[in-house]
Design an enzyme around this catalytic site. Structure first.
Site, short mmCIF file in Angstrom:
data_model
loop_
_atom_site.label_atom_id
_atom_site.label_comp_id
_atom_site.label_asym_id
_atom_site.label_seq_id
_atom_site.Cartn_x
_atom_site.Cartn_y
_atom_site.Cartn_z
N HIS A 18 -17.81 -11.35 -1.06
CA HIS A 18 -17.09 -12.40 -1.57
C HIS A 18 -16.42 -12.17 -2.99
O HIS A 18 -16.75 -13.09 -4.01
CB HIS A 18 -17.97 -13.60 -1.51
CG HIS A 18 -18.42 -14.05 -0.23
ND1 HIS A 18 -19.56 -14.88 -0.18
CD2 HIS A 18 -17.89 -13.70 1.03
CE1 HIS A 18 -19.81 -15.01 1.25
NE2 HIS A 18 -18.80 -14.52 1.75
C1 LIG Z 1 -16.97 -7.43 5.95
C2 LIG Z 1 -16.67 -8.79 5.32
C3 LIG Z 1 -17.37 -10.10 5.76
C4 LIG Z 1 -17.01 -11.38 5.43
N1 LIG Z 1 -17.88 -12.43 6.09
C5 LIG Z 1 -17.34 -13.62 5.62
C6 LIG Z 1 -17.76 -14.88 6.48
O1 LIG Z 1 -18.63 -14.43 7.37
N2 LIG Z 1 -17.38 -15.97 6.13
C7 LIG Z 1 -16.47 -16.20 5.04
O2 LIG Z 1 -16.16 -17.43 4.65
N3 LIG Z 1 -15.98 -15.24 4.32
C8 LIG Z 1 -16.55 -13.81 4.63
N4 LIG Z 1 -15.86 -12.91 3.90
C9 LIG Z 1 -14.93 -13.19 2.98
C10 LIG Z 1 -13.51 -13.76 3.24
O3 LIG Z 1 -13.15 -13.20 4.52
C11 LIG Z 1 -12.52 -13.37 2.08
O4 LIG Z 1 -12.90 -14.23 1.13
C12 LIG Z 1 -11.03 -13.89 2.53
O5 LIG Z 1 -10.85 -13.36 3.68
C13 LIG Z 1 -10.22 -13.73 1.25
O6 LIG Z 1 -8.96 -13.87 1.70
P1 LIG Z 1 -7.67 -13.61 0.80
O7 LIG Z 1 -6.34 -14.04 1.14
O8 LIG Z 1 -7.87 -13.65 -0.67
O9 LIG Z 1 -7.70 -11.80 1.04
P2 LIG Z 1 -7.50 -11.22 2.40
O10 LIG Z 1 -7.69 -11.84 3.29
O11 LIG Z 1 -8.45 -9.85 2.01
O12 LIG Z 1 -6.11 -10.54 2.34
C14 LIG Z 1 -5.22 -9.68 1.33
C15 LIG Z 1 -4.13 -9.24 2.32
O13 LIG Z 1 -3.34 -8.64 1.49
C16 LIG Z 1 -2.86 -7.29 1.92
N5 LIG Z 1 -2.56 -6.49 0.78
C17 LIG Z 1 -3.20 -5.94 -0.40
N6 LIG Z 1 -2.50 -5.28 -1.16
C18 LIG Z 1 -1.27 -5.46 -0.62
C19 LIG Z 1 0.10 -4.96 -1.07
N7 LIG Z 1 0.08 -3.99 -2.10
N8 LIG Z 1 0.96 -4.82 -0.33
C20 LIG Z 1 1.06 -5.52 1.04
N9 LIG Z 1 -0.22 -6.14 1.40
C21 LIG Z 1 -1.35 -6.18 0.49
C22 LIG Z 1 -4.25 -6.69 2.50
O14 LIG Z 1 -4.10 -5.65 3.55
C23 LIG Z 1 -4.52 -7.88 3.08
O15 LIG Z 1 -4.33 -8.15 4.62
C24 LIG Z 1 -16.02 -11.50 4.29
C25 LIG Z 1 -15.34 -10.53 4.02
C26 LIG Z 1 -15.57 -9.25 4.73
C27 LIG Z 1 -14.55 -7.88 3.79
#
Ligand SMILES: Cc1cc2nc3c(=O)[nH]c(=O)nc-3n(C[C@H](O)[C@H](O)[C@H](O)COP(=O)(O)OP(=O)(O)OC[C@H]3O[C@@H](n4cnc5c(N)ncnc54)[C@H](O)[C@@H]3O)c2cc1C
Length: 552
Positions: free
Chosen positions: A489
């Protein structure tokens, strides 16, 4: 001043039109994760705006993405995972902590543990109290509801008809039920809904699933929108840097199939690359601590010392129990016939052990009665491993983990190179703060009381890890240092706020830069007391409204 001057100069981040493959859109979104997919859907919905969604990873065709228990298979699957590591963590005996992050359509919501937990009402009221107008619980609740399609139906706290399906677990598991009964026996009240009036208590987690399949943000938000002529989705497209004209963000330079391309944004660039990659991209683009940028030869567009600062994460410490009955997932996976039957049950009915998420039941409690709200979350799961993502034990076992909800320890994210393909330096500083250490020691003691309660007596035959000999404060802390790991997280590296270290304002616009917002888990003013997927989706829902309002 220096930054101001630098911002007015043309630099290596600015439009130089040195590649001839430029295209133009109203909005360019970098990252198709939990947040990016929401933006892509909402901003393209009325057909008035053209939207480009850039994703570094591939399409979400890996079959294990869609099976809930498949998260175990994706944990170290490099085709869909950034597979980061922290630097050696001083509070964890100098160990490096593995940090999976989704690199695929849906981002981390395609590989996560599927738990739907919003946090506490007080988290958002604290965000508001820190000066972030519009982010109190009453302000954000409508966005949680707007996103949601709650299979239990609508009520004061839940919505129906939204893109994100939220469901109860499709499997009756005596062990998970025994955990809840044991927690009640240990004095923790039953709570039928961790996302309702109060979080405190014990009960069952709901998950982001639809009829037994994962409901990632790609499944929930992108699939319904991908036929729209005004939404363009590019996968295997790694954004390398943002391009500025003075202090206005104008374009994104990205690499795809070996070619360098540029996408111009008529209105705004929205960085949704997650808590590690968003600050990395800003720093690569000249927005970050000036000293760090200069070390790597990057011209400073804006000296923003807060970019990458304030990194926070949830740590978890797992207690593994041996089980007296063959009711655990270990027993299913280790038995060829039961394993095949579980597969058939899932294929036919979308039910059974393959629908297990990262927790089945759990609890939220206070380690100190003087606290206003719970500081510990327990994830209970009817299987056991030595480490997350590794093979299940050959014996019947189950796991309950202690997660401290509001760590005071703070870390940082810094680029190690001007080369976008080099992973950043991640320091979380787990257990640096005394409060954090005490919370774990007290939390483990309370969890042990639950595990010793009558309802679990028919199942729990002994603690495998750390084992009963580990009992004093020092021994328990040593166990945390030896084995503690992330709950995945990370947040707050592009924190929202009004102070000199805040990166974005309350409308998620980057302070000091025009045409640029950050929308993802990195903008959280601090880590909320729960799992971060639902809050990130809420943030993107709210951001979409703000972006469209500002476009009028
Ligand atoms: C193994 C795991 C288990 C988890 N379990 C839970 C759970 O059970 N419940 C829960 O609520 N949360 C859980 N989380 C946390 C939750 O999924 C994340 O906090 C949330 O998805 C974050 O969303 P975000 O949009 O910030 O980033 P992300 O969903 O990580 O999205 C970022 C995206 O940007 C892309 N990206 C990055 N850099 C670039 C670039 N330079 N150019 C183009 N694309 C790029 C990445 O590839 C990715 O697709 C978990 C996370 C993980 C990894």
């Amino acid at each position: 001043m220096e930054a101001l001057r630098a911002g007015k100069q043309m630099n290596n981040n600015q439009m130089n039109n040195n590649n001839n493959d430029a295209s133009e859109f109203d909005y360019v979104i970098v990252g198709a994760g939990s947040a990016g997919c929401v933006l892509a859907n909402r901003l393209s919905a009325d057909g008035k705006h053209s939207v480009l969604l850039l994703e570094a990873g591939p399409r979400d065709t890996n079959i294990w993405i869609h099976v809930p228990l498949g998260y175990g298979k994706l944990f170290k699957e490099k085709t869909v995972n950034w597979m980061y590591q922290t630097e050696p963590e001083p509070g964890l005996d100098g160990r490096q902590v593995f940090q999976p992050r989704g690199k695929v359509l849906g981002g981390s919501s395609s590989i996560n543990g599927l738990l739907y937990v919003r946090g506490q009402h007080e988290d958002y009221d604290r965000w508001r109290q820190r000066g972030n107008i519009g982010w109190g619980f009453d302000d954000v609740l409508p966005y949680f509801k707007k996103a949601e399609n709650q299979t239990r139906g609508a009520d004061d706290y839940h919505g129906i008809g939204g893109p994100l399906s939220v469901s109860d677990w499709r499997h009756a598991d005596p062990l998970s039920e025994a955990f809840v009964k044991a927690a009640v026996e240990a004095g923790i009240p039953f709570n039928p809904d961790f996302n309702g009036a109060t979080q405190e208590g014990t009960g069952f987690f709901q998950t982001t699933t639809r009829r037994g399949r994962r409901a990632s943000s790609a499944f929930s938000y992108l699939r319904p929108a991908k036929g729209r002529g005004n939404l363009h989705i590019e996968t295997s497209a790694l954004a390398q840097r943002l391009v500025f004209e003075g202090r206005r963000a104008r374009a994104v330079e990205y690499r795809q199939n070996g070619a360098l391309r540029t996408a111009r944004a008529r209105k705004e660039i929205l960085v949704s690359s997650g808590a590690y990659n968003s600050p990395q991209l800003l720093q690569l683009s000249g927005i970050g601590p000036a000293g760090l940028l200069k070390t790597h030869g990057i011209n400073v567009v804006l000296d923003a010392p807060g970019v990458g600062n304030d990194l926070q994460d949830h740590l978890q410490v797992r207690i593994v129990m041996r089980c007296a009955q063959r009711v655990t997932l270990n027993d299913v996976v280790n038995h060829p016939v039961r394993k095949v039957m579980a597969g058939m049950q899932y294929a036919a009915l979308r039910k059974g052990p393959l629908t297990i998420a990262a927790g089945t039941s759990g609890a939220f409690f206070k380690t100190d009665p003087r606290l206003a709200t719970p500081d510990i979350q327990i994830h209970f799961i009817p299987f056991s491993t030595d480490k997350m993502g590794e093979q299940l034990h050959p014996f019947s076992g189950f796991t309950a983990s202690v997660c401290q909800l509001r760590p005071e320890s703070r870390g940082s994210l810094k680029i190690k190179s001007a080369d976008p393909s080099v992973p950043p330096e991640i320091r979380i500083n787990y257990l640096a703060a005394e409060t954090d250490r005490t919370a774990f020691i007290d939390g483990i003691r309370i969890l042990r009381k639950i595990l010793a309660a009558p309802a679990l007596k028919p199942y729990a035959v002994g603690e495998v890890d750390p084992g009963p000999k580990v009992a004093s404060d020092d021994e328990l802390l040593d166990f945390c240092r030896r084995t503690g790991s992330t709950v995945y997280h990370p947040t707050s590296t592009c924190r929202m706020g009004n102070d000199p270290l805040a990166v974005v304002d309350q409308r998620l616009r980057v302070h000091g830069i025009e045409g640029l917002r950050v929308v993802d888990a990195s903008v959280m003013p601090d880590l909320m007391s729960g799992n971060t997927n639902a809050p990130t989706i809420m943030i993107a829902e709210k951001a979409s409204d703000m972006i469209l309002e500002d476009a009028r």
